[in-house]
Design an enzyme around this catalytic site. Structure first.
Site, short mmCIF file in Angstrom:
data_model
loop_
_atom_site.label_atom_id
_atom_site.label_comp_id
_atom_site.label_asym_id
_atom_site.label_seq_id
_atom_site.Cartn_x
_atom_site.Cartn_y
_atom_site.Cartn_z
CE LYS A 38 -2.38 1.50 3.74
NZ LYS A 38 -2.18 2.94 3.82
CG ASP A 65 -4.70 4.39 1.94
OD1 ASP A 65 -5.84 4.90 1.82
OD2 ASP A 65 -4.17 4.19 3.05
CE LYS A 67 -7.60 6.37 4.54
NZ LYS A 67 -6.15 6.10 4.45
CG ASP A 70 -12.26 17.75 -4.41
OD1 ASP A 70 -13.19 18.55 -4.64
OD2 ASP A 70 -11.08 18.11 -4.28
CB THR A 130 -9.39 1.59 12.00
OG1 THR A 130 -8.28 2.05 11.23
CG2 THR A 130 -10.17 0.59 11.20
NE ARG A 221 1.42 2.87 12.91
CZ ARG A 221 0.52 3.69 13.46
NH1 ARG A 221 0.93 4.69 14.22
NH2 ARG A 221 -0.77 3.50 13.25
#
Ligand code: C5P
Length: 241
Positions: A38, A65, A67, A70, A130, A221
């Site tokens: 990603k 990614d 997102k 608009d 999340t 991470r």
């Protein structure tokens, strides 16, 4: 897992690093065990669109990614660019509304056709981040239960022709019940018990997320910040199996 998949097709590793060198080193280290990576705002904003083809040259798939959120015309144009860049999956905020979602699908289909691609990328709607909890939703004036908000946004995405959604593992069940077994559910907020939660609020372990029926698990991470990312990935893969 609802869709039968190879084990290297389940985890999407989030390349949340600043430099091309760090990103490509992670791909070299992990590819073979993982086939999807990603590229989010951090890496994209620091390295520009070329990073997408540089990662793809390693023979892996890219989830872009960014997102999008608009007006329909702008998101439609950005979606066509995502197709041209060769993204295998990209996403947009479901809260941008139905017209925006439909325009993204239409533009991506047209661009894939124009380029003679056999299929357009998977287009995925972000439901509720999340990192957010009920209190954070209420600050935005959304007072219904978080699961209900996720469910309606997933239904909106499906109705607009998207392939799936991003949601927390905690919402997989409600989305599967409402949107069916073929709807793609991408779940971040995945944390092995041995890893820090960082800023994620609604978390589950990789084993739980897989058992609940996630299509893909996005993990950053716990792998990329581990002292030995390869070993961390192996531990997570073993847990899923
Ligand atoms: O490091 P960590 O595993 O928390 O990374 C999760 C990744 O998934 C991040 O790149 C983050 O931007 C992304 N993401 C998320 N929640 C969403 C959508 C994407 O955490 N709803």
């Amino acid at each position: 897992m609802p869709q039968e998949k190879e084990s290297d097709e389940v985890i999407i590793v989030a390349l949340d690093v600043d430099t091309r060198q760090e990103a490509l080193e992670l791909v070299d280290l992990l590819k073979g065990r993982v086939s999807f990576f990603k590229i989010g705002m951090q890496l994209y904003n620091s390295q520009g669109p070329a990073i997408v083809s540089q990662v793809k040259e390693k023979g892996v798939k890219v989830f872009l990614d960014l997102k999008f959120h608009d007006i329909p015309n702008t998101v439609g144009a950005a979606s066509a660019v995502a197709v041209r860049m060769g993204a295998d999956m990209f996403n947009l905020h479901a809260s941008g509304g139905e017209a925006m979602l439909r325009k993204a699908v239409e533009s991506a289909q047209e661009e894939a056709l124009r380029l003679n691609r056999s299929e357009k990328p998977l287009i995925i709607g972000v439901t509720v981040l999340t990192s957010m909890n009920q209190a954070a939703l209420e600050q935005l004036g959304i007072n219904r239960p978080l699961e209900q908000q996720v469910k309606s946004l997933a239904e909106l995405c499906q109705g607009a022709g998207l392939d799936g959604v991003v949601a927390s593992p905690k919402e997989i069940k409600i989305i599967r019940e409402s949107c069916g077994k073929d709807f793609v559910i991408v779940t971040p907020g995945v944390r092995p018990l041995w890893a820090s939660r960082d800023d994620q609020e609604r978390v589950n372990t990789p084993g739980e997320a897989a058992a609940l029926g996630a299509s893909y698990l996005v993990i950053g991470r716990p792998i990329t910040a581990a002292a030995d990312p390869g070993e961390a990935l192996d531990k997570i893969l073993a847990e899923i199996e």
